[in-house]
Motif scaffolding. Structure first.
Motif, short mmCIF file in Angstrom:
data_model
loop_
_atom_site.label_atom_id
_atom_site.label_comp_id
_atom_site.label_asym_id
_atom_site.label_seq_id
_atom_site.Cartn_x
_atom_site.Cartn_y
_atom_site.Cartn_z
N ASP A 73 -6.21 -28.78 45.28
CA ASP A 73 -6.81 -29.06 43.96
C ASP A 73 -7.37 -30.48 43.91
O ASP A 73 -8.46 -30.72 43.37
CB ASP A 73 -5.79 -28.86 42.84
CG ASP A 73 -5.41 -27.40 42.63
OD1 ASP A 73 -6.10 -26.51 43.17
OD2 ASP A 73 -4.40 -27.15 41.93
N TRP A 74 -6.62 -31.43 44.46
CA TRP A 74 -7.06 -32.84 44.50
C TRP A 74 -8.35 -32.96 45.31
O TRP A 74 -9.33 -33.57 44.86
CB TRP A 74 -5.94 -33.70 45.08
CG TRP A 74 -6.30 -35.12 45.39
CD1 TRP A 74 -6.72 -36.07 44.51
CD2 TRP A 74 -6.24 -35.75 46.66
NE1 TRP A 74 -6.94 -37.27 45.17
CE2 TRP A 74 -6.64 -37.09 46.50
CE3 TRP A 74 -5.86 -35.32 47.94
CZ2 TRP A 74 -6.70 -38.00 47.55
CZ3 TRP A 74 -5.91 -36.22 48.99
CH2 TRP A 74 -6.33 -37.54 48.78
N ILE A 75 -8.35 -32.36 46.49
CA ILE A 75 -9.56 -32.41 47.34
C ILE A 75 -10.71 -31.71 46.64
O ILE A 75 -11.86 -32.18 46.67
CB ILE A 75 -9.27 -31.80 48.73
CG1 ILE A 75 -8.33 -32.74 49.50
CG2 ILE A 75 -10.56 -31.56 49.50
CD1 ILE A 75 -7.80 -32.15 50.80
N GLY A 76 -10.43 -30.58 45.98
CA GLY A 76 -11.47 -29.86 45.24
C GLY A 76 -12.11 -30.71 44.16
O GLY A 76 -13.32 -30.63 43.94
N SER A 77 -11.30 -31.53 43.50
CA SER A 77 -11.85 -32.40 42.44
C SER A 77 -12.78 -33.46 43.03
O SER A 77 -13.77 -33.84 42.41
CB SER A 77 -10.74 -33.04 41.62
OG SER A 77 -10.05 -34.02 42.37
N ILE A 78 -12.46 -33.93 44.23
CA ILE A 78 -13.34 -34.90 44.90
C ILE A 78 -14.61 -34.19 45.38
O ILE A 78 -15.72 -34.70 45.23
CB ILE A 78 -12.60 -35.59 46.06
CG1 ILE A 78 -11.41 -36.40 45.52
CG2 ILE A 78 -13.55 -36.48 46.87
CD1 ILE A 78 -10.45 -36.91 46.58
N ALA A 79 -14.44 -32.99 45.94
CA ALA A 79 -15.59 -32.21 46.43
C ALA A 79 -16.54 -31.86 45.29
O ALA A 79 -17.76 -31.83 45.48
CB ALA A 79 -15.11 -30.95 47.15
N ALA A 80 -15.99 -31.62 44.11
CA ALA A 80 -16.83 -31.28 42.94
C ALA A 80 -17.77 -32.42 42.57
O ALA A 80 -18.81 -32.20 41.96
CB ALA A 80 -15.94 -30.91 41.75
N GLU A 134 -13.63 -47.67 44.29
CA GLU A 134 -13.91 -46.27 43.93
C GLU A 134 -13.07 -45.34 44.81
O GLU A 134 -12.47 -44.38 44.32
CB GLU A 134 -15.39 -45.95 44.08
CG GLU A 134 -15.71 -44.51 43.70
CD GLU A 134 -17.17 -44.11 43.92
OE1 GLU A 134 -17.49 -42.96 43.57
OE2 GLU A 134 -17.96 -44.92 44.46
N ALA A 135 -13.00 -45.63 46.10
CA ALA A 135 -12.19 -44.82 47.01
C ALA A 135 -10.71 -44.88 46.62
O ALA A 135 -10.00 -43.87 46.67
CB ALA A 135 -12.39 -45.28 48.45
N ALA A 136 -10.25 -46.05 46.19
CA ALA A 136 -8.85 -46.20 45.77
C ALA A 136 -8.57 -45.37 44.51
O ALA A 136 -7.45 -44.87 44.34
CB ALA A 136 -8.53 -47.67 45.53
N GLU A 137 -9.56 -45.23 43.66
CA GLU A 137 -9.38 -44.37 42.48
C GLU A 137 -9.15 -42.92 42.91
O GLU A 137 -8.33 -42.22 42.32
CB GLU A 137 -10.57 -44.48 41.53
CG GLU A 137 -10.62 -45.78 40.76
CD GLU A 137 -9.40 -46.00 39.86
OE1 GLU A 137 -8.96 -45.05 39.17
OE2 GLU A 137 -8.87 -47.12 39.86
N PHE A 138 -9.87 -42.46 43.94
CA PHE A 138 -9.61 -41.12 44.48
C PHE A 138 -8.18 -41.05 45.01
O PHE A 138 -7.47 -40.08 44.79
CB PHE A 138 -10.58 -40.77 45.60
CG PHE A 138 -12.01 -40.55 45.17
CD1 PHE A 138 -12.31 -39.80 44.04
CD2 PHE A 138 -13.06 -41.06 45.91
CE1 PHE A 138 -13.62 -39.58 43.65
CE2 PHE A 138 -14.37 -40.84 45.53
CZ PHE A 138 -14.66 -40.10 44.39
N ALA A 139 -7.76 -42.09 45.73
CA ALA A 139 -6.43 -42.12 46.34
C ALA A 139 -5.33 -42.01 45.30
O ALA A 139 -4.28 -41.41 45.56
CB ALA A 139 -6.26 -43.39 47.17
N LYS A 140 -5.55 -42.54 44.11
CA LYS A 140 -4.53 -42.50 43.06
C LYS A 140 -4.12 -41.07 42.70
O LYS A 140 -3.01 -40.85 42.23
CB LYS A 140 -5.05 -43.18 41.79
CG LYS A 140 -5.06 -44.68 41.85
CD LYS A 140 -5.77 -45.18 40.61
CE LYS A 140 -5.17 -46.38 40.00
NZ LYS A 140 -5.88 -46.78 38.77
N GLY A 141 -5.00 -40.11 42.93
CA GLY A 141 -4.70 -38.72 42.59
C GLY A 141 -4.01 -37.95 43.69
O GLY A 141 -3.69 -36.77 43.52
#
Length: 117
Positions: free
Chosen positions: A31-38, A87-94
């Motif tokens: 789900d986390w990866i899907g949110s980034i892919a979206a 921005e990448a760190a914001e992805f990492a937070k999830g």
């Protein structure tokens, strides 16, 4: 646009989760990866199984296992596109890995083939 590796580190790689817990974490991770892919920011990634791993040291000594004398392990990584490390760190937070106490996600810029790195 730059690419960043989000490296998932487990503080204690000797702990083994139940199959049920692994299923929950895998769904959360997908789900986390899907949110980034979206957002069209996911590039690639994979888990790093502990089975059949080796460590080779500077003396060319080969040790069985994904780690030598330390508990911390790298469980996997994904690569994302981002304008900045923040921005990448914001992805990492999830990242679901962060649910484990002491676990971390390291954010590292991937060197470009630009004769600078």
């Amino acid at each position: 646009m730059n690419e960043y590796a989000l490296i998932m580190r487990h503080q204690d790689g000797t702990k083994v989760a139940s199959p049920e817990q692994m299923q929950v974490w895998m769904k959360q991770t997908m789900d986390w990866i899907g949110s980034i892919a979206a957002q069209n920011k996911f590039v690639s990634g994979t888990g790093l199984p502990f089975d059949d791993a080796r460590v080779v040291d500077h003396n060319k000594l080969i040790t069985n296992g994904p780690f030598g004398d330390i508990k911390e392990t790298i469980g996997g990584f994904i690569i994302v596109k981002a304008e900045t490390a923040d921005e990448a760190a914001e992805f990492a937070k999830g990242c679901p890995v962060l649910q484990g106490e002491g676990n971390t996600v390291e954010v590292r810029k991937i060197a470009k083939n630009d004769n600078v790195h």
